[in-house]
Every structure is written in structure tokens, then in C-alpha cells.
Motif scaffolding. Structure first.
Motif: not given
Length: 653
Positions: A155-165, A183-196
Motif C-alpha cells: 500500500l502506498y497510503n501509510r495511514k490507511l495501511g496502519q488501520h488495515l493492518e 499461537a495464531l500464525d495469522a498476521s498482516t504486514t503492510v509495506l510500501s515499495d516506495a518507502d523501502t
């Protein structure tokens, strides 16, 4: 509708892989990520890509397989040259990697597409389309189909990414009410290729740049140090993370990749290698602070605009000259007439504005000063008119784009204000680097950002004559060509070099072979100028790949064409760390323990002599024995981290 291409079977059906990785995307990042997962971590991958326009379904298996073989063969060869490694048992055969990659062609990541990709048995899913809305829609679908799958979203939108995560993690926890959240293996990570990629792209335009990574609430500051001169002693910082190639600061060098006799970059060298590396730059872990870099950012915008935005430099100097002249006349009047300084200044101002009585019958000095004051008043009148007109024009155009000032020099010319260019612009301004942008689309994403930061922008096609000249390219320190079109970047670089042969140039190029050919040609034609080429997908791919392995990744920094990763790892279950001292756990070129997490609960006996900051202890004693209950922060190469995670054994070192 859907097409499945692999060695066998050829008909669309549920994925034969179990615990595999699913990558859905429509651009270079998806391809790079699939190659990274296969050739670094040895994972089986299902790649979902859009179908080729005009391709019939019956043509998909044959055309898709040929394209996949060429794609993965070319990328794997490039990755192997850059230290990425090959999958276990491949013995250098890049076609072996293709057999472990299943390719589906689908226009949208719908329920049917994700089910055919095997989302119910997948361990992780990456959604890296270039459209934020499509990624969000696919993430909601994937979480509904498999609440326990690990999601990595672009996601490019950082603030939206935090809420979505937060939203998707809550959905995963509610979908498994009887399961321990730990023990729940599910996790959500939101990254931006532009920020990286932005810090790495900005660093190519600077010398001795600094990269900052946030970890455990702290900031890791990795600084690039130039080779020490005669008699100087290099500062190792907290530790030396990398040795730069012997040709890094040589304009004719190729960053150690294709120069005869050149030494390439070395990640995580030992003390002997650092001592033997003379005349080579280094990347060191310089400091760990609690405050972070935000406090040092320059103020670039706000309610009050700087004076320079309203009045030009020439007008300000003219006003200063008139003011000094008036001050001099007031002092002269006080000295010659014997008046009080305030009374003398008052008379001078009256004369200046032609409001005083003629000095008829007064002493000669007084008459001369009155005449000079009148002349100064004549000079002040047009100055006041010019100031009013200039301020009025500035106020009227305060919301419009600035033009490059006439005397501007030492700036960076940034070509392209898309997603990547906008992030690079913000990063350069945070570093206090003057920038002039060139963009042909007045509605581009970064135009509003440039206006807010008061950055000069030249609107026009860079391939037309006069555009780069308007950006003061001949007075700039470098050019960053960051459009999404390789040929446009190349044309801009060639034209800029014709105007300034020794200009520092960084090109954003996707194809590695094309980038190599461009680099060699530019190096031959301009041996005294520094040329670098970078790919956004190559810089961002490792961060997305390690995120698919779990939440252990803290950050990544590029070292020329290689990438170094920072990760938090539990010592238990890792024979390379458990029961070993910090010195014994260090493997040159693979990984290095940097810090120990001492956050409660923590067993007594933490290593003494270390400086504690936050919950991490740095400068660990080499003799400290790592215990199963410890949690450490390590710096690792991509292959080194893959081995620590137990995904595959190293095929070569």
C-alpha cells in the motif's frame, strides 16, 4: 477465465503445494518477490499474474511456460551474480526453480482465483498490485477464505495501511475464538515499495549518506564512511556492517561487479577483513537513539512562509543597501550638526520622504546631507513599488508551483513525481538537500507535495530541449531519473551528460541486462562521471520476502547491489545461536548478533558493561553465552537469514 501453467498437471485445479507462498501482482515487484522466495528461501511459489492482452485460453500453457522459464532464468542468473544464491539441489540449473513455481493467469484476485492458487493450504499470501484498492479488496477476500494465512500487502497510503493492518489482525483473531492469540500464525504486514526504495535511491545522489531503521522503538543509524586518508583512523562505530567495493568512489568503477581486479562489497566482514581493507569505504552501525531522526528535520512548511518566498534576493539586497545608506546619513547628520542621534535620524527620515523644510540658511553639512537624503528617497520609491508588486505576485501564486531561482546551484534534479519520485523528494528534503523537480504531468501525484514543500518544479517533457536547462542542470550536483519508463530515463541521462559531462547520474532501470549495458556504455563515454542504476523492485523485494516469513524482519538497508537485513530472532531452536557465545555465533558474510532484548520478563545475569537503551542491550560482550530464553537482534544477509530461519541450507558461501 483462469489458466494454470506448470510442468504438470496442465489443467486448472487446486494447488498441489502445501504450505506454499502465493504472490499476486501485476508488475515487476511480483516477479522479483517470487524469484526471491524461490531462490533465496527455497519456497514453493504460486504466482498469480494478469493474462496477456489478446491471449486465448488455449494458448496459455505453452506461452505462459516459455515466458516463465525466460523470466525466472534471467532473474535467477542476475540474483546469483549479486549473491542471492540458488535453491537447494539446483546445482546452478535455473530451470529447477521454474519447476517449483506454479503460474496462474487471472485478471482479478477473485475468490475462484485465490482458491485455485491454494489459499486454504498456503502459509503466506503477498498482494502486490500497483493499485491500493485492488490490494485491499484482495486482502479482505484472502482473510475471509483463510483466517490463519499470513498476509503481506503493498500500500502506498501509510495511514490507511496502519488501520488495515489492525482490522485484518482483529478479523483473524475473531475467526479463531478457541485459539490462543499467541499461537495464531495469522498476521498482516503492510509495506510500501516506495518507502523501502526511497532512502537507497536518495543515497545514490549523496556521498557519505546515512540510513535509519526503526527497531523496537529505537532508531538504528547506519552511516556510509568514505575511505580514511593518510594518517587518519577510521571510526568503526558500534560495529562494521559492510565493506564497500573498491570502486565505489571511482567514477569508472562498477561497484565491484565487472571491473577487472575490483573487490566487490563484503557484508558483515570479520576483524581481519576490515583490517586488510585499505582504501575502501565502510557502512557502520553508528548510533542507536531514542529520539529518532524526526527532531532534526528542517521545517519546510507551515502557516508562515519564509521571507524569501515573497521577496527576491536582489530586492532584499537593494533594501539592505538603502537602509544602510539612511543609517549612514543619520550618523553623519548627528556628527556634523551636533544634534541628538534620535533627532538627527528624525530629520533624515523627513528629508528622505521629502517631508522636511528646505535647509536654507543652515550650515553647509546640513544642506549636503539633506540633498543626499533626497536622492536616497528617490531610490526608495521604486524599491517600495517593486516590493509591493513582488509581494502581491507571491501571494497570488503562493499555491502555484515555484520556478528555480536564478542563482540556484548544488541541487539535485529529480525527474518524475510518481509514487517513487514523491517519496524520494520527501526524503531529500528531510535531509536538507535542495531539489528541483521535472514533471510533464501537471496532475502527477507529487505535484501537491512539491507545492507544499516549496520545491521548484519545471513542467515539461524532459526529452524536449530547454527543460533540463530550466532546471539548472549545469549547476546541479546530480540527476535522479526516476520515471517508470526506462528509455525516458536513459534519454534524460544522455542529454544531461551532453550539458554537463561530469554530472552524477542515477537511473531507475528494471531490466538487469539493459542496466548493465547502459552502465558500461556511459562509463566508457564519461569515465570521470559517476553513474549508478537502481531497480525499485530489486530494492523492495527482500523486505517483502522476509515479511512473508513472519514478523521477524525489522528493516533492510541496501549496500550497493546487495541488501542487508535486520531481524529479531528467538534463540531457542536455532543451533547456530543457542549455547554459543556472541563471538562464536558470528558468521562472517552471513549473520551477526547486534543486540539482546532485556525487556521483562528476563532472567537475571544480563551481560555487564553494556549500555542499555530502551529494552535492548548493545555492545554485547563477546563472551556472553546466548540462552534459549534470549531474543536477539541480528544483521544478516538474505541467504544467512534464510539459513537461520531453517528454510534451506546454504548451497554456497
Amino acid at each position: 477465465m483462469l489458466g494454470s501453467v506448470s510442468s504438470f498437471p496442465q489443467q486448472p485445479q487446486p494447488s498441489p503445494f502445501f504450505g506454499h507462498m502465493v504472490v499476486c501482482g501485476d508488475d515487476a515487484l511480483a516477479q522479483r518477490l517470487a524469484v526471491e522466495l524461490r531462490y533465496v528461501y527455497g519456497e514453493r511459489v504460486t504466482l498469480v499474474v494478469p493474462p496477456d492482452p489478446g491471449t486465448a485460453r488455449s494458448e496459455l500453457p505453452l506461452s505462459g511456460r516459455g515466458r516463465a522459464t525466460a523470466l525466472f532464468g534471467r532473474m535467477a542468473s542476475a540474483m546469483n551474480r549479486n549473491g542471492g544464491g540458488l535453491p537447494r539441489g539446483s546445482d546452478g540449473d535455473t530451470n529447477a526453480g521454474v519447476e517449483a513455481v506454479r503460474i496462474l493467469q487471472a485478471a482479478e484476485p477473485s475468490d475462484e482465483t485465490l482458491e485455485e492458487a491454494g489459499i486454504d493450504t498456503a502459509s503466506a499470501v503477498a498482494l502486490v498490485y500497483d493499485d491500493d484498492e485492488r490490494n485491499i479488496r484482495a486482502a479482505l477476500t484472502a482473510r475471509r477464505l483463510n483466517p490463519r494465512v499470513r498476509l503481506v500487502i503493498r500500500l502506498y497510503n501509510r495511514k490507511l495501511g496502519q488501520h488495515l493492518e489492525t482490522l485484518l489482525d482483529q478479523a483473524a483473531a475473531l475467526a479463531s475464538p478457541g485459539l490462543d492469540p499467541a499461537a495464531l500464525d495469522a498476521s498482516t504486514t503492510v509495506l510500501s515499495d516506495a518507502d523501502t526504495a526511497a532512502p537507497a535511491l536518495a543515497a545514490t545522489a549523496l556521498a557519505g549518506s546515512t540510513r535509519v531503521i526503526r527497531a523496537e522503538g529505537l532508531f538504528l543509524r547506519a552511516a556510509e564512511r568514505t575511505p580514511p586518508r593518510n594518517g587518519q583512523v577510521a571510526d568503526p562505530g558500534l560495529c562494521t556492517l559492510a565493506l564497500l567495493s573498491s570502486t565505489t568512489h571511482d567514477p569508472a568503477g562498477a561497484e565491484g561487479s565487472d571491473s577487472s581486479g575490483a573487490e566487490g562489497p563484503q557484508l558483515l566482514p570479520d576483524q581481519a577483513q576490515v583490517a586488510a581493507a585499505t582504501g575502501r569505504g565502510t557502512v557502520v552501525l553508528e548510533a542507536v537513539t531514542q529520539s529518532g531522526p524526526a527532531a532534526s528535520k528542517p521545517r519546510m512548511s507551515g502557516r508562515s512562509a519564509p521571507l524569501s518566498q515573497f521577496f527576491s534576493r536582489r530586492l532584499r539586497w537593494s533594501a539592505l543597501g538603502v537602509g544602510l545608506a539612511v543609517l549612514g546619513l543619520a550618523v553623519a547628520s548627528s556628527l556634523t550638526t551636533g544634534d541628538h542621534p534620535l533627532h538627527a535620524a528624525y530629520l533624515t527620515l523627513l528629508d528622505l520622504f521629502a517631508m522636511g523644510d528646505p535647509a536654507i540658511g543652515d550650515p553647509t553639512p546640513r544642506q549636503i546631507i539633506q540633498i543626499l537624503s533626497g536622492i536616497a528617497g528617490l531610490m526608495l520609491l521604486p524599491l517600495l513599488v517593486a516590493g509591493v508588486l513582488e509581494a502581491f505576485g507571491s501571494l497570488r501564486t503562493a499555491s502555484s508551483l515555484r520556478r528555480p531561482p536564478r542563482g540556484l546551484s548544488g541541487h539535485v534534479v529529480l525527474l518524475g513525481l510518481g509514487k517513487i519520485g514523491t517519496r524520494v523528494l520527501v526524503h531529500l528534503r528531510e535531509l536538507g538537500i535542495p531539489v528541483v523537480c521535472v514533471e510533464d504531468d501537471p496532475d502527477a501525484r507529487g505535484i501537491a507535495v512539491a507545492r507544499r514543500l516549496h520545491v521548484p518544479v519545471v513542467l515539461g517533457d524532459v526529452t524536449h530541449e530547454g527543460v533540463l536547462e530550466a532546471a539548472k542542470i549545469t549547476r546541479s550536483r546530480g540527476l535522479l531519473a526516476l520515471t517508470s519508463v526506462d528509455t525516458t530515463n536513459l534519454e534524460a541521462a544522455l542529454y544531461a551528460r551532453s550539458l554537463k559531462p561530469n554530472l552524477r547520474v542515477t537511473l531507475r532501470l528494471f531490466d538487469d541486462e539493459f542496466a548493465t549495458a547502459v552502465y558500461r556504455t556511459l562509463r566508457t563515454a564519461h569515465p570521470q562521471a559517476l553513474t549508478r542504476s537502481r531497480s525499485v523492485s530489486h530494492l523492495a523485494g527482500p523486505s517483502f520476502a522476509v515479511a512473508m516469513m513472519g514478523r521477524q524482519i525489522l528493516g533492510a538497508i541496501p549496500v550497493e547491489r546487495k541488501v542487508m537485513l535486520f531481524a529479531a530472532i528467538e534463540v531457542a531452536g536455532h543451533p547456530q545461536l543457542e549455547g554459543r557465545t556472541v563471538e562464536q555465533a558470528f558468521r562472517a558474510g552471513a549473520w551477526r548478533v547486534l543486540a539482546l532484548d532485556v525487556a521483562p520478563p528476563h532472567a537475571p545475569g544480563a551481560p555487564g558493561g553494556a549500555a542499555e537503551q530502551g529494552s535492548l542491550v548493545w555492545n554485547l560482550h563477546p563472551g556472553y553465552v546466548l540462552r534459549p530464553t534470549d531474543r536477539v537482534v541480528v544483521a544478516a544477509t538474505r541467504r544467512g537469514l534464510a539459513e537461520l530461519l531453517g528454510r534451506r541450507a546454504l548451497t554456497r558461501r
